[in-house]
Design an enzyme around this catalytic site. Structure first.
Site, PDB file in Angstrom:
ATOM      1  N   TYR A 105       0.862  -1.185   0.000  1.00 37.35           N
ATOM      2  CA  TYR A 105       0.000   0.000   0.000  1.00 37.35           C
ATOM      3  C   TYR A 105       0.891   1.226   0.000  1.00 37.35           C
ATOM      4  CZ  TYR A 105      -3.148   3.628   1.743  1.00 37.35           C
ATOM      5  OH  TYR A 105      -3.878   4.778   1.886  1.00 37.35           O
ATOM      6  N   GLU A 192      -3.745   7.441  -4.007  1.00 39.18           N
ATOM      7  CA  GLU A 192      -3.605   6.175  -3.276  1.00 39.18           C
ATOM      8  C   GLU A 192      -3.403   5.019  -4.246  1.00 39.18           C
ATOM      9  OE1 GLU A 192      -6.122   4.648   0.388  1.00 39.18           O
ATOM     10  OE2 GLU A 192      -7.093   4.052  -1.462  1.00 39.18           O
TER      11      GLU A 192
END
Ligand code: GDP
Ligand code: MN
Length: 391
Positions: A105, A192
């Protein structure tokens, strides 16, 4: 403004970030022909992903792999038209499927408290970061980028190492810096990548190599900065914008829908927030935040009224105007105009002070509007009217 994964990926590519190929398709036939091209190009599998502006598409069944063209067609048929969290899927992304070794991530967000861009990374990718933050907060690494110097090389290297990307250090550093560059280039408030993935690929000589790529992309743009990027306006997705939001934006109103029953029409963000507080203190719940802005003319007031009344939960309306640049008599005229054409009759309490308040009062009295002189009074009366309507 949220933008679709495919558009977010285009912005990442423009900043030099590694993203696997893709095409966007709106029909089963277009998915089939895209899939044909990718299989011809050597893909073993293709991935088909719903393009909707919500997270967790994978879990909802909106991300699937196909091993041959007919299967891609079948999957396209099942995803197109599917409902994901209340949104109908109208388009999908098609691309060669990645052979994933490990998911990470990485994101950049605007840290308002620090006044800096904050990079967050984790070796626990793929899953929602909120879950990681709750279950294992230590698994998230953070670093702030200096507003003038950007993300420095040593910071990016430390960050990548701490994420467990030491084996792909150069690529990870470039991606971390690329996220900051993307934030700055488009005035984004979130970029993101989840998952950022190590994938297995074949190089030109047929040997297996590993590469770090952005497999998913989510970008939200700062609405207030959009005038600086007129070209990004084209990325607004009409399929998913709420009709009330669109009308408000086109009319130049700042409108945020809430869950209560009292529609609020106010000028100025500060007064709008104060009004919401007063409604709550008087025992009511605001149905919206609505700032008609400075200098609003009668037509904008009438448009605001239409948007408020379009919400079926609204059973009372509170108008609170402090006339400065905005003229009270213009607002009063707009209210009278709006009431003449509105299809639903809802009790309304009006407070107009400041510029041309006397003219406004005379107009409203002649039109038999309920008015209130003070902030407390207008809130109390609106809440009472809402209760009366609900009873
Ligand atoms: P999200 O669920 O909306 O966040 O959609 P993602 O694009 O993140 O996809 C969800 C999950 O599907 C990922 O975490 C991966 O595990 C898987 N996935 C997505 N793309 C691919 C791909 O190209 N190949 C493989 N094998 N899995 C994928
Ligand atoms: Mn994702």
């Amino acid at each position: 403004m949220k933008i679709q994964e495919a558009d977010a990926k285009s912005l990442l590519v423009a900043q030099g970030l590694p993203v696997p190929d893709w095409e966007v398709a709106r029909s089963v036939e277009d998915v089939r022909s895209a899939a044909d091209r990718f299989f011809l190009g050597g893909a073993q599998q293709v991935v088909i992903k719903a393009q909707v502006l919500v997270g967790g598409r994978g879990k909802a069944g909106g991300v699937k792999l196909a091993g041959f063209p007919e299967q891609a067609e079948l999957i396209a048929g099942s995803i197109l038209g599917m409902d994901i969290k209340g949104i109908t899927v109208r388009k999908v992304l098609v691309g060669p499927a990645a052979d994933i070794v490990k998911e990470f991530y990485m994101s950049a967000v605007l840290d308002r408290a620090a006044g800096r861009i904050l990079l967050m990374g984790s070796a626990e990718g793929g899953v929602e970061i909120e879950q990681v933050a709750a279950a294992n907060p230590g698994a998230i690494v953070r670093v702030h980028a200096d507003p003038l110097l950007g993300l420095l090389d040593f910071q990016a290297r430390q960050f990548a190492f701490a994420m467990g990307l030491g084996g792909h250090l150069k690529a990870a550093v470039a991606i971390a810096k690329g996220l900051v560059a993307t934030m700055l280039a488009y005035d984004a408030d979130l970029v993101e990548i989840n998952p950022l993935a190590i994938v297995r690929e074949q190089d030109a000589a047929g040997a297996q190599v590993e590469r770090l790529v952005c497999l998913d992309a989510k970008i939200t743009l700062d609405d207030s900065a959009l005038p600086r990027h007129p070209e990004l306006e084209a990325l607004r997705d009409p399929d998913e914008e709420d009709p009330a939001d669109r009308e408000a934006r086109e009319a130049g109103l700042t409108f945020i829908k809430l869950d209560g029953t009292i529609g609020c029409m106010v000028n100025g963000a500060g007064l709008a927030m104060t009004t919401m507080d007063l409604v709550k203190r008087a025992g009511g719940e605001p149905a919206n935040f609505l700032d008609i802005g400075g200098g609003a003319r009668a037509d904008r007031v009438a448009e605001a009224m239409r948007i408020i009344l379009a919400d079926p939960k609204v059973d009372a309306i509170l108008v609170n105007i402090f006339g400065g640049i905005t003229r009270g008599d213009e607002v009063a005229r707009g209210l009278i105009e709006a009431r003449a054409v509105q299809e639903r009759d809802v009790p309304m309490v009006v407070r107009i002070v400041g510029t041309n308040a006397d003219e406004a009062a005379a107009l409203l009295e002649e039109a038999h509007f309920t008015t209130a002189p003070t902030l407390d009074d207008v809130a109390t009366k609106a809440v009472a009217a809402s209760r009366g309507a609900a009873a």
